[in-house]
Design an enzyme around this catalytic site. Structure first.
Site, short mmCIF file in Angstrom:
data_model
loop_
_atom_site.label_atom_id
_atom_site.label_comp_id
_atom_site.label_asym_id
_atom_site.label_seq_id
_atom_site.Cartn_x
_atom_site.Cartn_y
_atom_site.Cartn_z
N LYS A 1 1.00 -0.90 0.07
CA LYS A 1 0.05 0.01 0.03
C LYS A 1 0.81 1.44 -0.05
O LYS A 1 2.07 1.26 0.19
CB LYS A 1 -0.92 -0.13 1.27
CG LYS A 1 -1.89 -1.21 1.35
CD LYS A 1 -2.95 -1.24 2.57
CE LYS A 1 -3.71 -2.54 2.55
NZ LYS A 1 -4.52 -2.46 3.92
N TYR B 1 -12.27 -3.00 -2.95
CA TYR B 1 -12.54 -3.13 -1.49
C TYR B 1 -14.19 -3.18 -1.74
O TYR B 1 -14.78 -2.58 -0.70
CB TYR B 1 -12.03 -2.01 -0.89
CG TYR B 1 -10.72 -2.22 -0.30
CD1 TYR B 1 -10.17 -3.30 0.48
CD2 TYR B 1 -9.71 -1.16 -0.37
CE1 TYR B 1 -9.22 -3.23 1.04
CE2 TYR B 1 -8.38 -1.23 0.05
CZ TYR B 1 -8.14 -2.31 0.72
OH TYR B 1 -6.69 -2.41 1.34
N ASN C 1 -1.29 -0.24 7.28
CA ASN C 1 -0.74 -1.27 7.60
C ASN C 1 -0.19 -1.89 6.64
O ASN C 1 -0.01 -3.30 6.46
CB ASN C 1 -2.07 -2.23 8.37
CG ASN C 1 -3.22 -2.53 7.20
OD1 ASN C 1 -2.78 -2.51 6.27
ND2 ASN C 1 -4.11 -3.39 7.84
N HIS D 1 -1.70 -5.73 1.77
CA HIS D 1 -3.05 -6.23 1.68
C HIS D 1 -2.56 -7.83 1.19
O HIS D 1 -1.51 -7.87 0.12
CB HIS D 1 -3.83 -5.92 0.50
CG HIS D 1 -5.13 -6.64 -0.06
ND1 HIS D 1 -6.13 -6.75 0.71
CD2 HIS D 1 -4.95 -7.46 -1.18
CE1 HIS D 1 -6.91 -7.74 0.01
NE2 HIS D 1 -6.04 -8.04 -1.15
N GLU E 1 -9.61 -11.01 -7.42
CA GLU E 1 -8.29 -9.73 -7.30
C GLU E 1 -7.47 -9.92 -8.38
O GLU E 1 -7.05 -8.80 -8.94
CB GLU E 1 -7.63 -9.88 -5.98
CG GLU E 1 -8.83 -9.39 -4.77
CD GLU E 1 -8.25 -9.73 -3.44
OE1 GLU E 1 -7.01 -10.15 -3.10
OE2 GLU E 1 -8.94 -9.39 -2.60
P1 IDP Z 1 -6.94 -7.31 5.70
O1 IDP Z 1 -6.47 -6.20 4.93
O2 IDP Z 1 -6.47 -7.75 7.02
O3 IDP Z 1 -7.43 -8.52 4.90
P2 IDP Z 1 -9.95 -6.12 5.91
O4 IDP Z 1 -10.82 -6.41 7.22
O5 IDP Z 1 -10.16 -6.89 4.81
O6 IDP Z 1 -8.13 -6.54 6.40
O7 IDP Z 1 -9.62 -4.68 5.51
C1 IDP Z 1 -9.17 -4.05 4.72
C2 IDP Z 1 -8.36 -2.79 4.91
O8 IDP Z 1 -9.19 -1.83 5.54
C3 IDP Z 1 -7.53 -3.19 6.13
O9 IDP Z 1 -6.24 -3.67 5.84
C4 IDP Z 1 -7.28 -1.73 6.65
O10 IDP Z 1 -6.42 -1.06 5.81
C5 IDP Z 1 -8.65 -1.26 6.63
N1 IDP Z 1 -9.34 -1.20 7.83
C6 IDP Z 1 -10.02 -2.52 7.95
N2 IDP Z 1 -10.49 -2.20 9.43
C7 IDP Z 1 -10.52 -0.96 9.69
C8 IDP Z 1 -10.96 -0.14 10.71
O11 IDP Z 1 -11.62 -0.84 11.61
N3 IDP Z 1 -10.38 1.19 10.85
C9 IDP Z 1 -9.71 1.54 9.69
N4 IDP Z 1 -9.39 0.80 8.86
C10 IDP Z 1 -9.64 -0.65 8.68
#
Ligand code: IDP
Length: 144
Positions: free
Chosen positions: A18, A58, A121, A124, A135
């Site tokens: 990212k 997303y 974070n 992905h 994807e």
């Molecule tokens: P993942 O990336 O670990 O698969 P997902 O639940 O698919 O997690 O969420 C996609 C992305 O959305 C996360 O990697 C993060 O960047 C963002 N995200 C998920 N939950 C939150 C939240 O509660 N607050 C802010 N950003 C979030």
């Protein structure tokens, strides 16, 4: 003959480094972990993700409260799209990435070592074979 369908053939996963990974100069370090683990880079591309691509990628999250700032974040600068291949690569990448909320991610994981946010974070990784197929078709149609 193995009865484990997952072990029967190398699997592919879509991975996105990212904008925070690019901005912070962590692309090489993150790719190095995947390569050192034995995963193979099949395709890779620096991408400027626009809002449409973010919405498609997303799709399952577009109605969530956290989506608008997530959309702003993923479109805030270039990302690196990677197609990785290897034995059980989907699960291996998810384990290496660590928990979504980097503040709770285990040390030794990419997020647990280098991030401290539940949004920014770094990585992905596809969460299932179905997600990977969707994807890969979206990001690397030539490999779908
Ligand atoms: P993942 O990336 O670990 O698969 P997902 O639940 O698919 O997690 O969420 C996609 C992305 O959305 C996360 O990697 C993060 O960047 C963002 N995200 C998920 N939950 C939150 C939240 O509660 N607050 C802010 N950003 C979030």
């Amino acid at each position: 003959m193995s009865s484990d369908p997952v072990a029967a053939a190398p699997q592919r996963s879509f991975v996105l480094l990212k904008p925070d990974a690019v901005r912070r100069g962590l692309v090489g370090a993150i790719l190095s972990r995947f390569e050192s683990r034995g995963l193979k880079i099949v395709a890779m591309d620096l991408r400027y993700v626009d809002g449409d691509l973010a919405d498609q990628h997303y799709a399952e999250h577009v109605e969530r409260d956290f989506y608008p700032p997530l959309r702003t974040f993923v479109t805030s600068g270039p990302s690196v799209a990677v197609l990785l291949e290897g034995d059980q690569v989907i699960e291996v990448v998810r384990t290496m990435n660590g928990a979504t909320d980097a503040r709770k991610a285990a040390p030794g994981t990419i997020r647990g070592d280098w991030a401290l946010s539940n949004r920014e974070n770094l990585v992905h990784g596809s969460d299932s074979a179905e997600s990977a197929a969707r994807e890969i078709a979206l990001w690397f149609p030539d490999f779908a």
